[in-house]
Design a protein around this motif. Structure first.
Motif, PDB file in Angstrom:
ATOM      1  N   TYR A 146       6.148  -4.875   9.402  1.00 45.43           N
ATOM      2  CA  TYR A 146       6.507  -3.568   8.391  1.00 45.43           C
ATOM      3  C   TYR A 146       5.375  -3.134   7.716  1.00 45.43           C
ATOM      4  O   TYR A 146       5.149  -3.919   6.732  1.00 45.43           O
ATOM      5  N   ALA A 150       1.663   2.799   1.358  1.00 47.78           N
ATOM      6  CA  ALA A 150       1.776   3.689   0.318  1.00 47.78           C
ATOM      7  C   ALA A 150       1.829   2.859  -0.995  1.00 47.78           C
ATOM      8  O   ALA A 150       1.978   3.466  -2.099  1.00 47.78           O
TER       9      ALA A 150
ATOM     10  N   TRP B  23      -6.654   2.805   5.663  1.00 46.69           N
ATOM     11  CA  TRP B  23      -6.071   3.618   4.508  1.00 46.69           C
ATOM     12  C   TRP B  23      -6.463   5.349   4.204  1.00 46.69           C
ATOM     13  O   TRP B  23      -5.472   5.888   3.774  1.00 46.69           O
ATOM     14  N   THR B  26      -3.239   7.176   5.324  1.00 47.50           N
ATOM     15  CA  THR B  26      -1.944   6.762   5.000  1.00 47.50           C
ATOM     16  C   THR B  26      -1.998   7.034   3.381  1.00 47.50           C
ATOM     17  O   THR B  26      -0.570   6.936   2.982  1.00 47.50           O
ATOM     18  N   ALA B  29       0.362   9.653   2.723  1.00 54.28           N
ATOM     19  CA  ALA B  29       1.679   9.884   3.286  1.00 54.28           C
ATOM     20  C   ALA B  29       2.668   8.746   2.723  1.00 54.28           C
ATOM     21  O   ALA B  29       3.087   7.839   3.211  1.00 54.28           O
ATOM     22  N   TYR B  30       2.949   8.913   1.357  1.00 56.28           N
ATOM     23  CA  TYR B  30       3.666   7.756   0.869  1.00 56.28           C
ATOM     24  C   TYR B  30       5.174   7.541   1.037  1.00 56.28           C
ATOM     25  O   TYR B  30       5.823   6.613   1.320  1.00 56.28           O
ATOM     26  N   SER B 118       8.117   3.731  -3.036  1.00 53.49           N
ATOM     27  CA  SER B 118       6.564   3.787  -2.928  1.00 53.49           C
ATOM     28  C   SER B 118       6.064   2.444  -3.254  1.00 53.49           C
ATOM     29  O   SER B 118       4.900   2.048  -3.252  1.00 53.49           O
ATOM     30  N   ALA B 119       7.033   1.726  -4.048  1.00 52.49           N
ATOM     31  CA  ALA B 119       6.635   0.424  -4.217  1.00 52.49           C
ATOM     32  C   ALA B 119       6.788  -0.736  -3.269  1.00 52.49           C
ATOM     33  O   ALA B 119       5.746  -1.556  -3.168  1.00 52.49           O
ATOM     34  N   CYS B 120       7.735  -0.567  -2.240  1.00 50.73           N
ATOM     35  CA  CYS B 120       7.930  -1.420  -1.355  1.00 50.73           C
ATOM     36  C   CYS B 120       6.787  -1.494  -0.177  1.00 50.73           C
ATOM     37  O   CYS B 120       6.340  -0.625   0.466  1.00 50.73           O
ATOM     38  N   LEU B 121       6.347  -2.789  -0.023  1.00 42.98           N
ATOM     39  CA  LEU B 121       5.143  -2.785   0.949  1.00 42.98           C
ATOM     40  C   LEU B 121       5.714  -3.262   2.162  1.00 42.98           C
ATOM     41  O   LEU B 121       4.922  -3.250   3.173  1.00 42.98           O
ATOM     42  N   VAL B 122       6.930  -3.279   2.417  1.00 46.05           N
ATOM     43  CA  VAL B 122       7.331  -3.426   3.936  1.00 46.05           C
ATOM     44  C   VAL B 122       8.327  -2.321   4.260  1.00 46.05           C
ATOM     45  O   VAL B 122       9.235  -2.357   5.150  1.00 46.05           O
ATOM     46  N   LYS B 123       8.579  -1.347   3.478  1.00 44.74           N
ATOM     47  CA  LYS B 123       9.280   0.009   3.653  1.00 44.74           C
ATOM     48  C   LYS B 123      10.719  -0.506   3.897  1.00 44.74           C
ATOM     49  O   LYS B 123      11.540  -0.264   4.768  1.00 44.74           O
ATOM     50  N   THR B 257       0.435   6.365  -8.501  1.00 45.73           N
ATOM     51  CA  THR B 257      -0.597   5.297  -8.015  1.00 45.73           C
ATOM     52  C   THR B 257      -1.247   6.076  -6.923  1.00 45.73           C
ATOM     53  O   THR B 257      -2.010   5.496  -6.302  1.00 45.73           O
ATOM     54  N   PHE B 260      -5.045   6.182  -7.589  1.00 48.36           N
ATOM     55  CA  PHE B 260      -5.575   4.809  -7.265  1.00 48.36           C
ATOM     56  C   PHE B 260      -5.807   4.540  -5.611  1.00 48.36           C
ATOM     57  O   PHE B 260      -6.854   4.216  -5.178  1.00 48.36           O
ATOM     58  N   LEU B 261      -4.737   4.862  -5.093  1.00 46.80           N
ATOM     59  CA  LEU B 261      -4.802   4.661  -3.631  1.00 46.80           C
ATOM     60  C   LEU B 261      -5.730   5.538  -2.920  1.00 46.80           C
ATOM     61  O   LEU B 261      -6.638   5.259  -1.901  1.00 46.80           O
ATOM     62  N   VAL B 264      -9.349   4.169  -2.955  1.00 45.24           N
ATOM     63  CA  VAL B 264      -9.466   2.863  -2.238  1.00 45.24           C
ATOM     64  C   VAL B 264     -10.544   3.269  -1.180  1.00 45.24           C
ATOM     65  O   VAL B 264     -11.446   2.655  -1.175  1.00 45.24           O
TER      66      VAL B 264
END
Ligand code: SF4
Ligand code: SF4
Lengths: 410, 302
Positions: A146, A150, B23, B26, B29-30, B118-123, B257, B260-261, B264
């Protein structure tokens, strides 16, 4: 000087091979007997207490061994292991770029230990993370299943994973020299420059990304630490953290692994330490300037008069400005001892800073503050012990603090 | 160390290319941005709430959570409570200097642009196009970054479980899909909760304020806070007296963020070129030194 491993062409029987590669040239019984040193006994006791706590964490949940709660989602294990551990492991990329990119070849003797320290630093940062994650077996999820690109944490995950692999590749020559597999070694050496450049890029991004994580907590992180510049703070501080760890590590290694180091390493150490100290002083000064700009940018001068302001001042004056001057003074007057002491002071400062950000300045406005449970300290101590034992195991066997006689000057 | 120029360029190309692919597309598209006007929302009129805690009770029922403690017992209000893994909504009582005490229901605000997602790295936290911010337990790693990010301290973690998850209100997403209202709104006896489309609820809230200007503070909390939230609040005393934070600003959290993103890919692009340049420079200088040495072998090494 005891030289346990002999290199000349030699017909190995499997028995002999194991003895020389793993038992430091001793017979099994002699090797086991040699393990009863005071250090090992203490280490064993720590593991005896600590490992059950780690087991407890996996069977009963984090609450069994930590005080982390929903207001302080990230506790001591993570703030020490990951947030302080990663900058302290920056020595690898700092020295690799010094030697290979900036061509300061005289630092070569320090490179391998730095890469080993860096690699193990990242490896154990991941170990702390695995202990702390709710579902550690899902570690590969953001890589393969997954994607949440973002998220800043997604970036951290990817870059730490890639960089861990890069550092492993960078350390491979030592492993192949130890095993005596010449062809692989040559292959591993060929990718050095590429690995170095890739490593610097990855490090720049994930060191700063660890800071950028907190950009998402503007209402929670105290304004003296919350700054749009926080990614830059984290990156720059990783440079002097890495330099200091290289100094500290060589100080300890030259003392405790003297018999594993070659003359070249020991003889060049003082001069190289002075050079590293000078570099650290410059970087610390830059960092100090940036911190001042950070306060000025947010116009937070008045906050310096509050308790959190005093805390901030301690951090900036005692752990940034003071080491900056001590490094400068020490290198000027060629006081190697002072430079070494300052390296340890700087390392303390980095830990102080990262723990402050994650545990103290975060949620500063909540009425109650989390105090880590003593079992968290035991767990951290346990991992540190395993870390040291691993480092010792490798240095005792592989050519890290010395050049392999077959590959001198390469 | 000799590395052929060709290899070197290849490495740079590879590292840059892979990074960029990953990156560039994406970083912006957060989150899926639904049109906030049409998304599901809730209007909480605290002037109507009587503190009966029916919402707590039915919430526990539909989510298979333990029955809330001390139902019907006023003493529960002596302490301020927060949402928990076993209670996705709680009602607190706040003193009102000029009249009846005020009751405030708390739960996830279902932000228009949620910090947690927007924090979650695995949606695992996801903003649905319909409005609710839902949670996918089957994805969650338990990293708890969502908890660090949420400005309202909503997601809660199961600290005492060997296989823990994060818990929070998901706006009865399943019920909504079946055309039902969230359980709390359906069962509120005082009509303090009104479920509907965000645009319509804002109209209703404004109308209530205009028609009873003395009865309401002229502010709809959640209209603009953190970029707007799905849950909107009305009150007759200043919101700070109800424990609401007034310093959260109106900027959607993902924007903090974003800068920052987006930097990258720049680093991925510029760094290899810069470092490659430095390397080429030192390498050449070294080669020149070597030739010099070869020409005059007696020259002392510096
Ligand atoms: S209130 Fe918190 S948990 Fe709910 S959507 Fe907003 S950020 Fe996410
Ligand atoms: S704890 Fe779970 S839901 Fe929260 S950010 Fe981490 S993976 Fe996502």
């Amino acid at each position: 000087m005891a030289e346990y491993i002999q290199y000349p062409e030699k017909i190995y029987t499997p028995h002999l091979w194991i003895r020389e590669k793993f038992l430091m040239g001793m017979s099994l019984s002699a090797y086991i007997k040699k393990q009863f040193t005071p250090f090992n006994v203490v280490a064993g006791l720590i593991l005896l207490v600590g490992l059950p706590f780690i087991a407890l964490r996996f069977s009963q949940g984090l609450a069994a061994v930590t005080n982390a709660n929903s207001d302080y989602p990230w506790g001591f294990i993570l703030s020490f292991g990951l947030f302080a551990g990663v900058p302290l492991a920056a020595g690898g990329y700092v020295l690799a770029s010094t030697v290979y990119l900036f061509g300061l070849k005289q630092y070569h003797p320090l490179l391998r230990p730095a890469i080993l320290t860096g690699f193990l630093g990242y490896f154990f940062a991941v170990v702390y993370l695995l202990i702390d994650l709710g579902r550690p077996w899902r570690l590969p999820y953001p890589m393969f299943i997954y994607y949440g690109p973002a998220s800043v944490l997604f970036l951290v995950a990817w870059h730490v994973a890639l960089y861990l692999s890069v550092q492993f590749l960078e350390f491979c020559p030592a492993i192949f020299e130890w095993l005596g597999t010449e062809r692989f070694r040559r292959w591993a050496m060929r990718i050095t420059i590429g690995a170095t450049i890739f490593g610097v890029i990855l490090s720049t991004l994930h060191q700063s990304a660890l800071g950028a994580l907190f950009l998402l907590a503007p209402g929670k992180l105290h304004p003296l630490w919350y700054s749009p510049l926080i990614p830059v703070f984290f990156f720059i501080s990783s440079i002097f953290a890495g330099l200091s760890v290289v100094i500290a590590e060589s100080t300890l290694s030259s003392r405790f692994f003297k018999d594993k180091a070659d003359y070249h390493y020991l003889a060049s150490l003082d001069n190289l330490t002075l050079g590293l100290g000078k570099a650290a002083s410059v970087v610390l000064f830059t960092y100090f300037g940036l911190e001042v700009i950070g306060v000025a940018h947010g116009n937070h001068w008045a906050l310096l008069g509050t308790p959190f302001g005093y805390w901030f001042l301690i951090e900036i004056l005692m752990f940034v400005l003071l080491p900056c001057f001590l490094f400068a003074f020490g290198t000027q007057k060629k006081k190697v001892g002072l430079v070494r002491f300052t390296a340890f002071l700087t390392i303390t400062g980095i830990i102080f800073n990262r723990l402050t950000v994650v545990l103290i300045a975060l949620n500063w406005n909540l009425p109650h503050h989390e105090i880590p449970y003593w079992k968290e300290f035991v767990i951290v101590l346990t991992i540190i012990t395993i870390h040291l034992l691993t480092f010792r195991w490798i240095v005792n066997r592989m050519p890290v603090l010395r050049e392999h006689p077959d590959y001198k000057g390469m | 160390m000799d590395l052929k120029r060709r290899d070197f360029l290849k490495i740079i190309g590879l590292s840059t290319g892979s990074g960029l692919l990953g990156w560039v597309g994406t970083a912006n598209a957060y989150v899926t941005k639904p049109d906030p006007h049409d998304s599901a929302a809730m209007l909480v009129d605290t002037t109507r709430c009587v503190g009966c805690r029916t919402c707590e009770m039915v919430c526990a029922e539909v989510n298979n959570l333990p029955e809330p403690a001390l139902l019907g017992d006023e003493s529960i209000f002596e302490q301020k409570r927060t949402t928990e893994t076993y209670a996705h909504t709680v009602v607190n009582r706040y003193p009102n200097p000029t009249g009846e005490p005020v009751y405030v229901k708390t739960q996830c605000r279902h932000c228009n642009e949620p910090a947690c997602a927007s924090a979650c790295l695995v949606k695992a936290m996801e903003k649905t196009p319909e409005g609710p911010v839902v949670y996918h337990e089957e994805r969650c790693m338990g990293c708890r970054y969502c908890m660090v990010a949420c400005p309202f301290y909503i997601p809660k973690f199961e600290w005492s479980k060997a296989v823990p998850a994060v818990r929070k209100c998901i706006f009865c997403f399943e019920r909504q899909k079946e055309g039902l209202e969230p359980a709390c709104a359906e069962n509120c006896p005082a009509e303090a909760l009104k479920f509907g489309k965000r645009k319509e609820l804002l109209e209703i809230a404004r109308t209530r304020i205009y028609q009873n200007p003395d009865q309401y503070i002229h502010h709809i909390y959640g209209e603009h806070e953190v970029g707007g939230t799905g849950w909107l609040y009305l009150s007759n005393i200043p919101f700070e007296q109800l424990g609401f934070r007034m310093d959260l600003g109106t900027r959607p959290y993902p924007e903090f963020t974003k800068g920052f993103l987006t930097a990258v890919p720049l680093v991925l692009l510029i760094w290899p070129a810069l470092l490659g340049g430095v390397y080429a420079f030192t390498n050449q200088r070294e080669q020149m030194n070597n030739t010099e040495k070869a020409v005059s072998p007696i020259k002392k090494e510096v």
